[in-house]
Design an enzyme around this catalytic site. Structure first.
Site, PDB file in Angstrom:
ATOM      1  N   HIS A 380     -11.697 -10.399 -16.278  1.00  0.00           N
ATOM      2  CA  HIS A 380     -10.290 -10.060 -15.772  1.00  0.00           C
ATOM      3  C   HIS A 380      -8.973 -10.879 -16.203  1.00  0.00           C
ATOM      4  CE1 HIS A 380     -11.227  -6.800 -12.840  1.00  0.00           C
ATOM      5  NE2 HIS A 380     -12.199  -7.314 -12.657  1.00  0.00           N
ATOM      6  N   LYS A 572       3.821  -7.978  -7.149  1.00  0.00           N
ATOM      7  CA  LYS A 572       2.635  -8.238  -7.499  1.00  0.00           C
ATOM      8  C   LYS A 572       2.452  -9.825  -7.233  1.00  0.00           C
ATOM      9  CE  LYS A 572       4.107  -7.075 -11.630  1.00  0.00           C
ATOM     10  NZ  LYS A 572       2.976  -6.225 -12.243  1.00  0.00           N
ATOM     11  N   ARG A 573       1.331 -10.249  -7.607  1.00  0.00           N
ATOM     12  CA  ARG A 573       0.967 -11.881  -7.321  1.00  0.00           C
ATOM     13  C   ARG A 573       2.069 -12.496  -8.092  1.00  0.00           C
ATOM     14  NH1 ARG A 573      -2.790 -15.105  -9.948  1.00  0.00           N
ATOM     15  NH2 ARG A 573      -3.326 -13.170 -11.233  1.00  0.00           N
ATOM     16  N   LYS A 578       3.386 -13.723 -14.968  1.00  0.00           N
ATOM     17  CA  LYS A 578       4.065 -12.277 -14.462  1.00  0.00           C
ATOM     18  C   LYS A 578       5.659 -12.355 -14.636  1.00  0.00           C
ATOM     19  CE  LYS A 578       0.238 -11.318 -11.616  1.00  0.00           C
ATOM     20  NZ  LYS A 578      -0.477 -10.018 -12.485  1.00  0.00           N
ATOM     21  N   THR A 680      -2.806  -2.933 -12.313  1.00  0.00           N
ATOM     22  CA  THR A 680      -2.898  -1.530 -11.825  1.00  0.00           C
ATOM     23  C   THR A 680      -1.683  -0.826 -11.165  1.00  0.00           C
ATOM     24  OG1 THR A 680      -4.086  -2.519  -9.941  1.00  0.00           O
ATOM     25  CG2 THR A 680      -5.459  -1.645 -11.573  1.00  0.00           C
ATOM     26  N   LYS A 684       0.094   2.705 -10.667  1.00  0.00           N
ATOM     27  CA  LYS A 684       0.796   3.385  -9.293  1.00  0.00           C
ATOM     28  C   LYS A 684       2.050   3.823  -9.277  1.00  0.00           C
ATOM     29  CE  LYS A 684      -2.586   0.338  -7.214  1.00  0.00           C
ATOM     30  NZ  LYS A 684      -2.791  -1.020  -6.467  1.00  0.00           N
TER      31      LYS A 684
END
Length: 838
Positions: A380, A572-573, A578, A680, A684
């Site tokens: 991952h 998100k985290r 990110k 993911t 969504k």
């Protein structure tokens, strides 16, 4: 509390009974559901309709639904046991399940009946759903993926059991104080959980620590024996997992740690109360909290103990089930497929070898053959620093026998396989060794997972290619065909049907009722993408969801936002790769433009953030505070005239995501190219009609291929550009000095403008960009990002164009159903056939 009037309707007042068509069962009516709810209220909770609280009604309704699910569960287990089926066992340290109430009602096929029954009782289904806490069993995308996979496994009639840990406390509850993230205990199960079933009869014992001594067996051979161990018990809790549109119900089994001895009664009687329960407290610490902080040695040790605890319990449980029907160990891989969700459960490979060699007396080669045929591994991450490693001294202290086994696996691997491929190449042996030399030596758990598995998969096409080309290139050369791709997916049952009923109803009206199980049928919406009437209906649904989120933001944060504004979301985290801080620089750029041009023309935007930072990740926490303090300044500056609003919603989790995602206009997927494995959340958002602004990273690449270049906003460096830029000597100061807006906002951020009297509050953030090499290339992508955001602004002004783009996003993301992903796993990795339950 319902009134007597609402609970005593006459027959003439009641609508015709609603019935559910659960496969293999007679239809269930609204009246039957209502009777079941009232029965549980009285006989399970000892309440009547006059004294029941909303929580009582939620539990009673959950139990009424669970009755239907458990009936199907018993039938499912009966079929699986009778047919002695092959099962997949999914090992994951996380399951980000969220709330189960609405999802279980939908999957059980009784949503209309439950909703109407509650209506007759004067109750609202959404208000009852709010009584449930999110299950504190996961953190981010890895855990949410595992939850989606469980849903799909059951929906596809695939025999499967998930295994994990029954955490008493989740990651943490996040609050903000003066912009800072503050962590509070997440006691998610303080008052119990109506969906789980305790199974003490399947308790397992786990041994830890001790030492290994060589003893002579009856044949005169030396045999290693693990002795002087300490033990704890694992008690399982089962959560049934109900498939949609089928009768199959699988389950998730979670292990809770218990001390092998409750307490020392004699010491207790002598007044040593704390000492008497010491061992009990230590034993129960193992399943106390998700991801204990591993900044200390004791934290690292607890994490390792957690990982071994749950895989040891799970393997014993798997073997117990196998031995009920089989006695020939060579049949084990034909009945058991085990999927390692990341490296957290990787020690299971060494544990299976220990059981087969030490306890079953099996020759090494035979045991190794069984192990390799049994395990498969999902990677991952592309971040080398995120690949899990354990120090050899720590491993030797906690699991001395397993360390010996890993050393032997490594010796044979290097001497037999690596030597055969690269004769005499000591450099290649050092590169591929499971044991990394250094002070101290480290065990590379990703390498162990690759060597001990028959299949390794990435989670997006780009991610898998990068694994093969970079992270595991030599392994890919050594094992042709072992590496394969399984692009992630999401369950449309939760992420559209349950969380966005307004859009689900609109979709059903155009493509029929089968899309939640056959997501490709959303393609039928393409025909309506340019239909003015459908566009209006689609945008009306989006506006409704934005109004709902706006009301939530005002109620919980005191921030008033305009539902007609563009809702720009990044949830998100919180991690540097990110790049929430790149989003922040865009906000500052717009703010800077407004202050220098009061008439600056821009589409009003509401910037929505939600994210947790790991407690020990101080730079991530500095980014959170920066967003909060910048937002506070902007939200209260009359010069902005409400053109910008910033809302950082605390305590991000599944339930909050279910509020944000349906309301989003723009989905921020802006990680540095080559850093995000898949994502993911991007799927969504697209399913719910949000347009993506993103780099060509992770699954963004495949989303772009599906929705079309005209319906996504792609910007920035690609993977090859990133590598080339780094190789040529990237210098963020070059970008800082050549871009006036970038320089202005970075200088602004390191002043005390947003934290009066507290100069340098965000210096760590600015230093990470300018002084510490800008590891995630924020400066390099800044100009392209700002330009892409200007294209977003232009597109949003054209409502017909935006509606068409949003509709096509919903219509074209059928590929990203987790049903498709799981079918690929079943066919190409697990060799797992469906077993329908009649």
């Amino acid at each position: 509390m319902p009134t007597k009037k609402t609970t005593r309707k006459t027959a003439s007042q009641k609508p015709a009974p609603k019935t559910a068509t659960t496969p293999g069962k007679a239809p269930i009516s609204t009246a039957e559901i209502k009777e079941s709810i009232l029965s549980h209220l009285e006989k399970t909770l000892a309440r009547d309709t006059n004294t029941a609280t909303k929580r009582d009604w939620w539990i009673a309704t959950s139990k009424a639904v669970q009755d239907r699910i458990l009936s199907r569960y018993i039938d499912t287990m009966g079929v699986h046991n009778e047919e002695n089926v092959r099962r997949v066992y999914y090992l994951s340290l996380e399951y980000l399940m969220g709330r189960l109430f609405r999802n279980n009602i939908f999957n059980a096929g009784v949503f209309d009946q439950v909703s109407e029954a509650l209506g007759e009782l004067g109750l609202d289904i959404d208000e009852l759903a709010a009584e449930e806490n999110d299950m504190g069993l996961g953190n981010g995308g890895l855990g949410r993926l595992a939850a989606c996979f469980l849903d799909s496994l059951a929906t596809l009639d695939l025999p499967a059991i998930g295994y994990g840990i029954h955490y008493e406390f989740g990651l943490f509850k996040q609050e903000f104080e003066n912009g800072y993230q503050v962590e509070r205990p997440d006691n998610w199960e303080k008052f119990g959980n109506p969906w789980e079933i305790m199974r003490p009869e399947y308790m397992q014992t786990v041994n830890l620590y001790g030492r290994v001594e060589n003893r002579v067996d009856e044949k005169g051979d030396f045999k290693p024996v693990w002795v002087d161990t300490r033990s704890i018990n694992g008690v399982p809790f089962d959560i049934p997992i109900c498939g949609y549109g089928t009768k199959t119900v699988n389950f998730l089994r979670l292990w809770e740690s218990k001390a092998s001895e409750e307490f020392d009664f004699q010491v207790f009687n002598e007044g040593g109360y704390v000492e008497a329960v010491h061992d009990k407290a230590v034993g129960e610490t193992v399943s106390k909290v998700l991801y204990p902080n591993d900044a200390t040695e004791s934290g690292k040790e607890l994490r390792l103990v957690q990982q071994y605890f749950f895989v040891c319990c799970s393997l014993q449980d798997i073997m117990r089930r196998f031995l009920k029907k089989e006695s020939d160990w060579s049949e084990f891989p034909s009945k058991v497929a085990i999927q390692l969700n990341d490296t957290h459960p990787a020690v299971a490979t060494a544990e299976l070898m220990r059981i087969l060699v030490d306890e079953q007396g099996m020759p090494w080669d035979e045991a190794w053959g069984i192990t390799r045929k049994t395990f498969a591994y999902t990677n991952h991450t592309l971040l080398p620093e995120a690949l899990e490693k354990w120090s050899v001294p720590l491993f030797e202290r906690v699991l001395p026998r397993h360390l010996q086994i890993i050393y032997e696996i490594n010796r044979r691997f290097l001497e037999e396989e690596v030597e055969a491929m690269w004769p005499g190449d000591s450099g290649k042996k050092s590169e591929l060794s499971i044991i990394e030399e250094g002070e101290p030596k480290m065990i590379r758990m990703a390498y162990l997972s690759v060597v001990a598995s028959h299949a390794v998969n990435g989670v997006a096409a780009l991610h898998t290619q990068l694994l093969r080309d970079y992270l595991f290139n030599s392994f890919d050369n050594l094992y042709p065909g072992k590496f394969q791709n399984k692009t992630n997916g999401i369950t449309p049952r939760r992420w559209l049907l349950a969380c966005n009923p307004e859009l689900a109803k609109l979709v059903t009206g155009k493509v029929g009722e089968d899309w939640p199980k056959h997501l490709d049928e959303l393609k039928g919406l393409e025909a309506f993408a340019e239909d003015p009437d459908f566009q209006k209906e689609y945008l009306a649904v989006k506006h409704t969801k934005k109004e709902q989120l706006a009301a939530f933001i005002e109620k919980n944060m005191g921030i008033t936002v305009n539902p007609s504004a563009l809702f720009d979301t990044q949830v998100k985290r919180l991690h540097e790769y990110k790049r929430q801080h790149l989003n922040l620089l865009h906000i500052l750029t717009l703010y800077h433009r407004i202050l220098h041009n009061p008439d600056y023309d821009m589409v009003p935007r509401v910037f929505v953030f939600a994210a947790k930072a790991a407690p020990g990740y101080y730079l991530a926490k500095n980014i959170i505070r920066a967003i909060n303090k910048v937002g506070e300044k902007i939200n209260n500056d009359p010069r902005v005239k409400d053109r910008i609003k910033v809302a950082f919603l605390p305590n991000y989790g599944v339930t909050l995501a279910e509020k944000i995602i349906p309301a989003a206009d723009l989905s921020e997927q802006i990680s540095t190219a080559g850093k995000e494995a898949s994502g993911t959340g991007n799927m969504k958002f697209a399913l719910n009609g949000a347009l993506t602004i993103g780099t060509l990273d992770g699954a963004n690449v495949e989303i772009g291929e599906e929705v079309g270049d005209d319906n996504i906003f792609i910007f920035g460096l690609e993977v090859e550009d990133v590598e080339s830029l780094r190789a040529s000597g990237y210098n963020p100061w070059d970008y800082y000095n050549s871009n006036a807006e970038l320089k202005a906002v970075l200088d602004w951020l390191q002043s005390d403008a947003f934290t009066p009297g507290e100069s340098g509050a965000f210096q760590p953030l600015v230093d990470s960009i300018l002084k510490n090499g800008d590891p995630f290339l924020v400066c390099a992508d800044y100009a392209a990002y700002i330009e892409a955001q200007e294209k977003v602004d232009a597109a949003f002004r054209d409502r017909e164009r935006w509606a068409k783009m949003a509709i096509l996003n919903t219509a074209r993301v059928g590929k990203f159903s987790s049903d498709r992903t799981i079918r690929e796993y079943a066919d190409e990795i697990w060799d797992l056939p469906s077993v329908p339950v009649k």
